[in-house]
Design a protein around this motif. Structure first.
Motif, PDB file in Angstrom:
ATOM      1  N   ALA A 153       5.842   4.815 -50.129  1.00  0.00           N
ATOM      2  CA  ALA A 153       4.862   5.862 -49.836  1.00  0.00           C
ATOM      3  C   ALA A 153       4.213   6.380 -51.114  1.00  0.00           C
ATOM      4  O   ALA A 153       3.005   6.641 -51.150  1.00  0.00           O
ATOM      5  CB  ALA A 153       5.530   6.998 -49.066  1.00  0.00           C
ATOM      6  N   GLU A 154       4.993   6.533 -52.184  1.00  0.00           N
ATOM      7  CA  GLU A 154       4.429   7.008 -53.448  1.00  0.00           C
ATOM      8  C   GLU A 154       3.491   5.973 -54.054  1.00  0.00           C
ATOM      9  O   GLU A 154       2.419   6.320 -54.580  1.00  0.00           O
ATOM     10  CB  GLU A 154       5.564   7.343 -54.418  1.00  0.00           C
ATOM     11  CG  GLU A 154       6.395   8.546 -54.001  1.00  0.00           C
ATOM     12  CD  GLU A 154       7.603   8.749 -54.896  1.00  0.00           C
ATOM     13  OE1 GLU A 154       8.072   9.890 -55.003  1.00  0.00           O
ATOM     14  OE2 GLU A 154       8.086   7.749 -55.480  1.00  0.00           O
ATOM     15  N   LEU A 155       3.865   4.695 -53.970  1.00  0.00           N
ATOM     16  CA  LEU A 155       2.979   3.645 -54.481  1.00  0.00           C
ATOM     17  C   LEU A 155       1.677   3.597 -53.692  1.00  0.00           C
ATOM     18  O   LEU A 155       0.603   3.367 -54.258  1.00  0.00           O
ATOM     19  CB  LEU A 155       3.687   2.290 -54.419  1.00  0.00           C
ATOM     20  CG  LEU A 155       4.834   2.072 -55.403  1.00  0.00           C
ATOM     21  CD1 LEU A 155       5.476   0.711 -55.167  1.00  0.00           C
ATOM     22  CD2 LEU A 155       4.345   2.177 -56.841  1.00  0.00           C
ATOM     23  N   GLU A 156       1.745   3.820 -52.391  1.00  0.00           N
ATOM     24  CA  GLU A 156       0.531   3.831 -51.581  1.00  0.00           C
ATOM     25  C   GLU A 156      -0.385   4.989 -51.974  1.00  0.00           C
ATOM     26  O   GLU A 156      -1.609   4.842 -52.030  1.00  0.00           O
ATOM     27  CB  GLU A 156       0.896   3.936 -50.104  1.00  0.00           C
ATOM     28  CG  GLU A 156      -0.321   3.921 -49.181  1.00  0.00           C
ATOM     29  CD  GLU A 156       0.059   4.068 -47.723  1.00  0.00           C
ATOM     30  OE1 GLU A 156      -0.852   4.168 -46.880  1.00  0.00           O
ATOM     31  OE2 GLU A 156       1.281   4.095 -47.424  1.00  0.00           O
ATOM     32  N   THR A 157       0.206   6.151 -52.271  1.00  0.00           N
ATOM     33  CA  THR A 157      -0.595   7.298 -52.700  1.00  0.00           C
ATOM     34  C   THR A 157      -1.310   7.009 -54.012  1.00  0.00           C
ATOM     35  O   THR A 157      -2.507   7.294 -54.166  1.00  0.00           O
ATOM     36  CB  THR A 157       0.295   8.538 -52.855  1.00  0.00           C
ATOM     37  OG1 THR A 157       0.933   8.826 -51.602  1.00  0.00           O
ATOM     38  CG2 THR A 157      -0.525   9.740 -53.288  1.00  0.00           C
ATOM     39  N   TYR A 158      -0.596   6.416 -54.982  1.00  0.00           N
ATOM     40  CA  TYR A 158      -1.213   6.070 -56.259  1.00  0.00           C
ATOM     41  C   TYR A 158      -2.291   4.998 -56.075  1.00  0.00           C
ATOM     42  O   TYR A 158      -3.332   5.026 -56.747  1.00  0.00           O
ATOM     43  CB  TYR A 158      -0.148   5.579 -57.239  1.00  0.00           C
ATOM     44  CG  TYR A 158       0.858   6.641 -57.619  1.00  0.00           C
ATOM     45  CD1 TYR A 158       0.471   7.958 -57.813  1.00  0.00           C
ATOM     46  CD2 TYR A 158       2.207   6.331 -57.791  1.00  0.00           C
ATOM     47  CE1 TYR A 158       1.392   8.937 -58.151  1.00  0.00           C
ATOM     48  CE2 TYR A 158       3.131   7.306 -58.134  1.00  0.00           C
ATOM     49  CZ  TYR A 158       2.723   8.610 -58.309  1.00  0.00           C
ATOM     50  OH  TYR A 158       3.629   9.578 -58.648  1.00  0.00           O
ATOM     51  N   ALA A 159      -2.047   4.041 -55.171  1.00  0.00           N
ATOM     52  CA  ALA A 159      -3.039   2.990 -54.924  1.00  0.00           C
ATOM     53  C   ALA A 159      -4.316   3.570 -54.325  1.00  0.00           C
ATOM     54  O   ALA A 159      -5.428   3.151 -54.680  1.00  0.00           O
ATOM     55  CB  ALA A 159      -2.453   1.926 -53.999  1.00  0.00           C
ATOM     56  N   LYS A 160      -4.194   4.534 -53.437  1.00  0.00           N
ATOM     57  CA  LYS A 160      -5.380   5.167 -52.852  1.00  0.00           C
ATOM     58  C   LYS A 160      -6.145   5.977 -53.892  1.00  0.00           C
ATOM     59  O   LYS A 160      -7.381   6.002 -53.881  1.00  0.00           O
ATOM     60  CB  LYS A 160      -4.965   6.045 -51.673  1.00  0.00           C
ATOM     61  CG  LYS A 160      -4.493   5.254 -50.452  1.00  0.00           C
ATOM     62  CD  LYS A 160      -4.126   6.180 -49.305  1.00  0.00           C
ATOM     63  CE  LYS A 160      -3.699   5.365 -48.078  1.00  0.00           C
ATOM     64  NZ  LYS A 160      -3.317   6.239 -46.944  1.00  0.00           N
ATOM     65  N   ASP A 161      -5.415   6.642 -54.782  1.00  0.00           N
ATOM     66  CA  ASP A 161      -6.097   7.368 -55.862  1.00  0.00           C
ATOM     67  C   ASP A 161      -6.839   6.402 -56.782  1.00  0.00           C
ATOM     68  O   ASP A 161      -7.968   6.688 -57.220  1.00  0.00           O
ATOM     69  CB  ASP A 161      -5.077   8.177 -56.665  1.00  0.00           C
ATOM     70  CG  ASP A 161      -4.463   9.306 -55.854  1.00  0.00           C
ATOM     71  OD1 ASP A 161      -5.087   9.723 -54.850  1.00  0.00           O
ATOM     72  OD2 ASP A 161      -3.354   9.769 -56.206  1.00  0.00           O
ATOM     73  N   LEU A 162      -6.221   5.267 -57.078  1.00  0.00           N
ATOM     74  CA  LEU A 162      -6.880   4.261 -57.906  1.00  0.00           C
ATOM     75  C   LEU A 162      -8.106   3.685 -57.217  1.00  0.00           C
ATOM     76  O   LEU A 162      -9.132   3.419 -57.857  1.00  0.00           O
ATOM     77  CB  LEU A 162      -5.881   3.149 -58.243  1.00  0.00           C
ATOM     78  CG  LEU A 162      -6.386   2.017 -59.141  1.00  0.00           C
ATOM     79  CD1 LEU A 162      -6.831   2.553 -60.487  1.00  0.00           C
ATOM     80  CD2 LEU A 162      -5.301   0.953 -59.323  1.00  0.00           C
ATOM     81  N   ARG A 163      -8.030   3.513 -55.892  1.00  0.00           N
ATOM     82  CA  ARG A 163      -9.175   3.002 -55.148  1.00  0.00           C
ATOM     83  C   ARG A 163     -10.354   3.974 -55.217  1.00  0.00           C
ATOM     84  O   ARG A 163     -11.509   3.550 -55.344  1.00  0.00           O
ATOM     85  CB  ARG A 163      -8.781   2.748 -53.689  1.00  0.00           C
ATOM     86  CG  ARG A 163      -9.917   2.219 -52.825  1.00  0.00           C
ATOM     87  CD  ARG A 163      -9.443   1.863 -51.436  1.00  0.00           C
ATOM     88  NE  ARG A 163      -8.883   3.015 -50.730  1.00  0.00           N
ATOM     89  CZ  ARG A 163      -8.392   2.968 -49.499  1.00  0.00           C
ATOM     90  NH1 ARG A 163      -8.371   1.812 -48.850  1.00  0.00           N
ATOM     91  NH2 ARG A 163      -7.902   4.043 -48.931  1.00  0.00           N
ATOM     92  N   LYS A 164     -10.092   5.262 -55.147  1.00  0.00           N
ATOM     93  CA  LYS A 164     -11.175   6.248 -55.243  1.00  0.00           C
ATOM     94  C   LYS A 164     -11.891   6.160 -56.590  1.00  0.00           C
ATOM     95  O   LYS A 164     -13.115   6.294 -56.667  1.00  0.00           O
ATOM     96  CB  LYS A 164     -10.614   7.650 -55.034  1.00  0.00           C
ATOM     97  CG  LYS A 164     -10.130   7.927 -53.620  1.00  0.00           C
ATOM     98  CD  LYS A 164      -9.593   9.346 -53.496  1.00  0.00           C
ATOM     99  CE  LYS A 164      -9.092   9.621 -52.082  1.00  0.00           C
ATOM    100  NZ  LYS A 164      -8.550  10.995 -51.945  1.00  0.00           N
ATOM    101  N   GLU A 165     -11.118   5.928 -57.656  1.00  0.00           N
ATOM    102  CA  GLU A 165     -11.731   5.828 -58.977  1.00  0.00           C
ATOM    103  C   GLU A 165     -12.535   4.539 -59.116  1.00  0.00           C
ATOM    104  O   GLU A 165     -13.600   4.521 -59.731  1.00  0.00           O
ATOM    105  CB  GLU A 165     -10.643   5.889 -60.059  1.00  0.00           C
ATOM    106  CG  GLU A 165      -9.867   7.197 -60.092  1.00  0.00           C
ATOM    107  CD  GLU A 165     -10.739   8.387 -60.443  1.00  0.00           C
ATOM    108  OE1 GLU A 165     -11.752   8.194 -61.161  1.00  0.00           O
ATOM    109  OE2 GLU A 165     -10.418   9.515 -60.004  1.00  0.00           O
ATOM    110  N   LEU A 166     -12.041   3.441 -58.559  1.00  0.00           N
ATOM    111  CA  LEU A 166     -12.735   2.161 -58.692  1.00  0.00           C
ATOM    112  C   LEU A 166     -13.992   2.090 -57.832  1.00  0.00           C
ATOM    113  O   LEU A 166     -14.926   1.352 -58.156  1.00  0.00           O
ATOM    114  CB  LEU A 166     -11.789   1.009 -58.320  1.00  0.00           C
ATOM    115  CG  LEU A 166     -10.610   0.776 -59.262  1.00  0.00           C
ATOM    116  CD1 LEU A 166      -9.712  -0.334 -58.726  1.00  0.00           C
ATOM    117  CD2 LEU A 166     -11.097   0.412 -60.666  1.00  0.00           C
TER     118      LEU A 166
END
Length: 278
Positions: A153-166
């Motif tokens: 769940a924590e990795l998914e949260t970080y991945a979504k934050d990274l997607r917003k930046e990209l």
């Protein structure tokens, strides 16, 4: 006089033409597109519809033919070819060559509207037609995200934050996440106990579905202010699901049997999910 003799006798024109073609060729060469992933337009879409339990002939008559008939109303259509299998209908459509990238989204919208208008005419038990028209997407990079000691769940949260930046990077059109684990809560029920209590799987599903529904609680007007009424009771943790009381016609009969035991233990007379499952 042939071309060779003309070139020799008209040397000035020959030299000028040679220089002009050379300069024009070099200029055109440096103006050519040099994209690593050049854009290209795919004018094909696939419509996939499931029909569990039906034979290939039933799928063709009740699903494929109906969708094809509706699609043939489109003037943008070039060709339709389909495949009917037991329980599955696959239809592929090609759009005319004059429709390029700037006009294709409108064509796909028209196709979706056509299929949406005829969904009610599909037989009961068939699935909703799934339309895939994004074959042209090309993924240029694949990034892996890992972290020791972090939960999924924590990795998914970080991945979504990274997607917003990209997504704000120039030239990025689409970002997909792969390997994301679906959020699920499993309820293990003792079959013997449930059978003795007369509770069915439908009772459990109905209880969970009715509890976690979102309803409008209305408003309360007080003088010149209006307050919104927000009902509580939605699930916020697995423990909240375990504390949920089961609603069933059989539970009222069972409660009489459990009443004396529950009173002696100081517990309430409701049957909760935690009493029959984990």
């Amino acid at each position: 006089m042939n071309l060779a003799e003309l070139s020799i006798s008209k040397r000035t024109i020959t030299y000028f033409s040679t220089v002009l073609l050379t300069v024009g060729g070099l200029f055109s060469f440096f103006q050519l597109g040099q994209l690593e992933d050049p854009e290209f337009t795919i004018k094909t879409a696939a419509i996939v519809t499931s029909y569990p339990g039906a034979s290939a002939k039933q799928v063709e008559l009740e699903i494929t033919d109906r969708i094809e008939t509706k699609l043939q109303e489109m003037s943008e259509l070039k060709q339709v070819y389909s495949s009917s299998r037991p329980g599955l209908s696959i239809i592929k459509v090609d759009i005319k060559n004059e429709y390029w990238l700037d006009r294709l989204p409108q064509v796909w919208d028209v196709m979706r509207k056509k299929i949406g208008d005829m969904e009610d005419s599909l037989p009961p038990g068939s699935g909703k037609p799934q339309i895939n028209d994004d074959f042209g997407y090309v993924f240029g990079f694949m990034l892996a995200l890992s972290g020791d000691g972090f939960s999924a769940a924590e990795l998914e949260t970080y991945a979504k934050d990274l997607r917003k930046e990209l997504q704000v990077v120039s030239g990025v059109a689409r970002i997909d996440l792969w390997g994301v684990q679906e959020k699920r809560i499993f309820i293990d029920v003792a079959e013997t106990q449930v059978t003795q209590l007369g509770i069915t799987k439908e009772d459990l599903l109905r209880t969970l579905r009715n509890q976690n529904i979102i309803v409008d609680g209305g408003n309360v007007d007080l003088q010149d202010q209006r307050f919104r009424v927000a009902p509580t009771g939605e699930f916020t943790s697995p423990e909240a699901i375990a504390d949920l009381a089961i609603t069933s016609s059989a539970v009222s009969n069972v409660s009489q049997t459990l009443q004396n035991r529950q009173r002696s233990q100081g517990a309430d007379q409701l049957l909760h999910i935690r009493d029959i499952g984990t």
